[in-house]
Design a protein around this motif. Structure first.
Motif, PDB file in Angstrom:
ATOM      1  N   UNK A  29       0.844  -1.192   0.000  1.00 50.57           N
ATOM      2  CA  UNK A  29       0.000   0.000   0.000  1.00 50.57           C
ATOM      3  C   UNK A  29       0.882   1.245   0.000  1.00 50.57           C
ATOM      4  N   UNK A  30       0.269   2.400   0.128  1.00 52.11           N
ATOM      5  CA  UNK A  30       0.995   3.672   0.166  1.00 52.11           C
ATOM      6  C   UNK A  30       0.237   4.632   1.066  1.00 52.11           C
ATOM      7  N   UNK A  31       0.954   5.578   1.648  1.00 50.72           N
ATOM      8  CA  UNK A  31       0.272   6.531   2.521  1.00 50.72           C
ATOM      9  C   UNK A  31      -0.410   7.649   1.747  1.00 50.72           C
ATOM     10  N   UNK A  32       0.068   7.927   0.538  1.00 49.23           N
ATOM     11  CA  UNK A  32      -0.565   8.974  -0.267  1.00 49.23           C
ATOM     12  C   UNK A  32      -0.050   8.907  -1.691  1.00 49.23           C
ATOM     13  N   UNK A  33      -0.729   9.611  -2.579  1.00 54.52           N
ATOM     14  CA  UNK A  33      -0.268   9.750  -3.947  1.00 54.52           C
ATOM     15  C   UNK A  33       0.472  11.061  -4.126  1.00 54.52           C
ATOM     16  N   UNK A  34       0.572  11.514  -5.371  1.00 53.98           N
ATOM     17  CA  UNK A  34       1.339  12.730  -5.669  1.00 53.98           C
ATOM     18  C   UNK A  34       0.614  13.536  -6.751  1.00 53.98           C
ATOM     19  N   UNK A  35       0.500  14.827  -6.526  1.00 54.57           N
ATOM     20  CA  UNK A  35      -0.159  15.693  -7.493  1.00 54.57           C
ATOM     21  C   UNK A  35       0.815  16.304  -8.471  1.00 54.57           C
ATOM     22  N   UNK A  36       0.417  16.356  -9.747  1.00 55.33           N
ATOM     23  CA  UNK A  36       1.227  16.986 -10.795  1.00 55.33           C
ATOM     24  C   UNK A  36       0.373  17.993 -11.575  1.00 55.33           C
ATOM     25  N   UNK A  37      -0.198  18.920 -10.830  1.00 48.20           N
ATOM     26  CA  UNK A  37      -0.942  20.050 -11.389  1.00 48.20           C
ATOM     27  C   UNK A  37      -2.318  19.649 -11.942  1.00 48.20           C
ATOM     28  N   UNK A  38      -2.827  18.462 -11.570  1.00 53.18           N
ATOM     29  CA  UNK A  38      -4.174  18.093 -11.996  1.00 53.18           C
ATOM     30  C   UNK A  38      -5.209  19.090 -11.481  1.00 53.18           C
ATOM     31  N   UNK A  39      -4.917  19.670 -10.317  1.00 50.36           N
ATOM     32  CA  UNK A  39      -5.794  20.685  -9.743  1.00 50.36           C
ATOM     33  C   UNK A  39      -5.013  21.950  -9.394  1.00 50.36           C
ATOM     34  N   UNK A  40      -4.002  22.239 -10.195  1.00 52.24           N
ATOM     35  CA  UNK A  40      -3.231  23.462 -10.009  1.00 52.24           C
ATOM     36  C   UNK A  40      -2.300  23.446  -8.818  1.00 52.24           C
ATOM     37  N   UNK A  41      -1.928  22.242  -8.360  1.00 52.85           N
ATOM     38  CA  UNK A  41      -1.009  22.115  -7.232  1.00 52.85           C
ATOM     39  C   UNK A  41      -0.072  20.936  -7.484  1.00 52.85           C
ATOM     40  N   UNK A  42       1.031  20.914  -6.730  1.00 52.42           N
ATOM     41  CA  UNK A  42       2.015  19.848  -6.880  1.00 52.42           C
ATOM     42  C   UNK A  42       2.397  19.318  -5.503  1.00 52.42           C
ATOM     43  N   UNK A  43       2.801  18.049  -5.450  1.00 57.67           N
ATOM     44  CA  UNK A  43       3.161  17.440  -4.178  1.00 57.67           C
ATOM     45  C   UNK A  43       2.006  16.641  -3.597  1.00 57.67           C
ATOM     46  N   UNK A  44       1.893  16.635  -2.261  1.00 60.11           N
ATOM     47  CA  UNK A  44       0.836  15.808  -1.662  1.00 60.11           C
ATOM     48  C   UNK A  44       0.238  16.417  -0.394  1.00 60.11           C
ATOM     49  N   UNK A  45       0.506  17.635  -0.085  1.00 58.70           N
ATOM     50  CA  UNK A  45      -0.003  18.237   1.147  1.00 58.70           C
ATOM     51  C   UNK A  45      -1.000  19.343   0.848  1.00 58.70           C
ATOM     52  N   UNK A  46      -1.991  19.030   0.010  1.00 60.78           N
ATOM     53  CA  UNK A  46      -2.903  20.119  -0.349  1.00 60.78           C
ATOM     54  C   UNK A  46      -4.374  19.708  -0.431  1.00 60.78           C
ATOM     55  N   UNK A  47      -4.756  18.556   0.015  1.00 59.72           N
ATOM     56  CA  UNK A  47      -6.187  18.276   0.011  1.00 59.72           C
ATOM     57  C   UNK A  47      -6.536  16.828  -0.199  1.00 59.72           C
ATOM     58  N   UNK A  48      -7.752  16.612  -0.710  1.00 56.61           N
ATOM     59  CA  UNK A  48      -8.364  15.292  -0.745  1.00 56.61           C
ATOM     60  C   UNK A  48      -8.632  14.772  -2.149  1.00 56.61           C
ATOM     61  N   UNK A  49      -8.028  15.351  -3.173  1.00 51.95           N
ATOM     62  CA  UNK A  49      -8.300  14.909  -4.540  1.00 51.95           C
ATOM     63  C   UNK A  49      -7.752  13.506  -4.787  1.00 51.95           C
TER      64      UNK A  49
END
Length: 336
Positions: A161-181
């Motif tokens: 498993x994993x503790x979280x995924x990673x954002x690449x600007x799908x919602x205008x943000x990057x990384x993983x500390x910005x919400x519940x998407x």
């Protein structure tokens, strides 16, 4: 680890995330606890695999049942270059500002708009991350191969498993500390359990991290502490899925979300609420708040139950958030 120790099962931890595990070391009952990154052995997952297989070999010789919790740091910022792997996803050249190492400081600059991005820079950044994913995949493969070489693969259950995924600007943000998407919260929970057979069983019912511990204890035949909040997913696997709907909750800081098989209700740090139909909008780009007021009201009501009682919630006896059992009613009556 405490429940397993009481049952005579040796529990060990090998991981490279001191931020998360330092606070869990003291209350645990670990037979072995090692963080290579803190012990001058680096943060590479290959070292973790070496330590895990060494521990497994020693427990086999001692004739002891054992459990290993492992937390690799890949794939995670900083995204590192891996020769012969990263080029499969980005051929180069690996030019500044990222070069062959995308640090957290650089990602912060991207997030704040201080580092201009273009198509090539995004491709380079994504390539570094995808290379990290494959590198970790090879470590996981080496672990399975090592268990096989020890003669333990067919008698060892593995949960990935994993503790979280990673954002690449799908919602205008990057990384993983910005919400519940979804790019942050849709993580795998894969059970490799020899006793359940070799066929692939896909469970559509949503689950959460709180389900991992009761599932592990169920696999080992060890009773769980009454304070455990999740449920074992083994019954879902055995019967092919859930017979009734289940809504699970997730949180990060002041943001939270509720997820059913089809719908996702999320509230961000500022209180903004969004409802998504993940069947028709899997990347969560088109909120349906206005088009589905009945569904929105349903999840608002569930959120009220959850937020008021989340610390005390015990799904095994209370039922899921959306299907309360008598034990939950009795709990409310005792509080009056």
């Amino acid at each position: 680890s405490a429940a397993l120790a009481d049952a005579g099962v040796r529990a060990a931890y090998f991981g490279n995330n001191p931020f998360g595990m330092d606070r869990l070391r003291k209350p645990g009952r670990w037979h072995a606890f090692h963080q290579p990154v803190r012990e001058g052995q680096g943060s590479d997952c290959t070292k973790l695999v070496e330590l895990m297989l060494g521990y497994a070999k020693r427990q086999k010789r001692a004739g002891k049942r054992y459990f290993i919790s492992a937390l690799a740091y890949e794939p995670h910022v900083p995204y590192r270059y891996h020769e012969g792997i990263t080029e499969r996803y980005f051929p180069g050249p690996f030019e500044p500002p990222f070069g062959k190492l995308a640090t957290g400081q650089l990602l912060v600059k991207v997030a704040r708009g201080k580092l201009p991005m273009n198509k090539r820079r995004w491709a380079q950044l994504q390539g570094l991350y995808d290379g990290e994913v494959e590198y970790m995949d090879r470590c996981f493969g080496a672990l399975l191969d090592g268990l096989k070489a020890l003669g333990q693969r067919r008698e060892t259950a593995v949960i990935f498993t994993s503790d979280h995924g990673e954002g690449f600007w799908e919602h205008g943000k990057i990384g993983h500390a910005f919400g519940m998407y979804g790019e942050l919260t849709n993580v795998p929970m894969v059970l490799l359990v020899p006793g359940l057979g070799d066929r692939l069983i896909k469970v559509e019912t949503p689950s959460g991290h709180v389900d991992i511990v009761p599932t592990l204890l169920d696999l080992l035949g060890v009773p769980g502490d009454r304070r455990i909040q999740g449920i074992s997913v083994l019954p879902l696997v055995r019967r092919g899925d859930n017979w009734t709907a289940r809504v699970v909750a997730m949180e990060y800081g002041r943001s939270y979300a509720l997820r059913s098989r089809r719908f996702k209700y999320a509230v961000d740090y500022g209180g903004k609420e969004e409802l998504f139909d993940t069947r028709h909008d899997p990347t969560e780009q088109r909120p349906i708040n206005q088009r589905a007021p009945g569904v929105l009201r349903y999840f608002r009501d569930l959120a009220g139950f959850y937020l008021a009682h989340r610390v005390a919630w015990r799904e095994a006896s209370w039922g899921p958030i959306n299907n309360h059992r008598r034990a939950f009613v009795d709990y409310l009556a005792r509080r009056r």
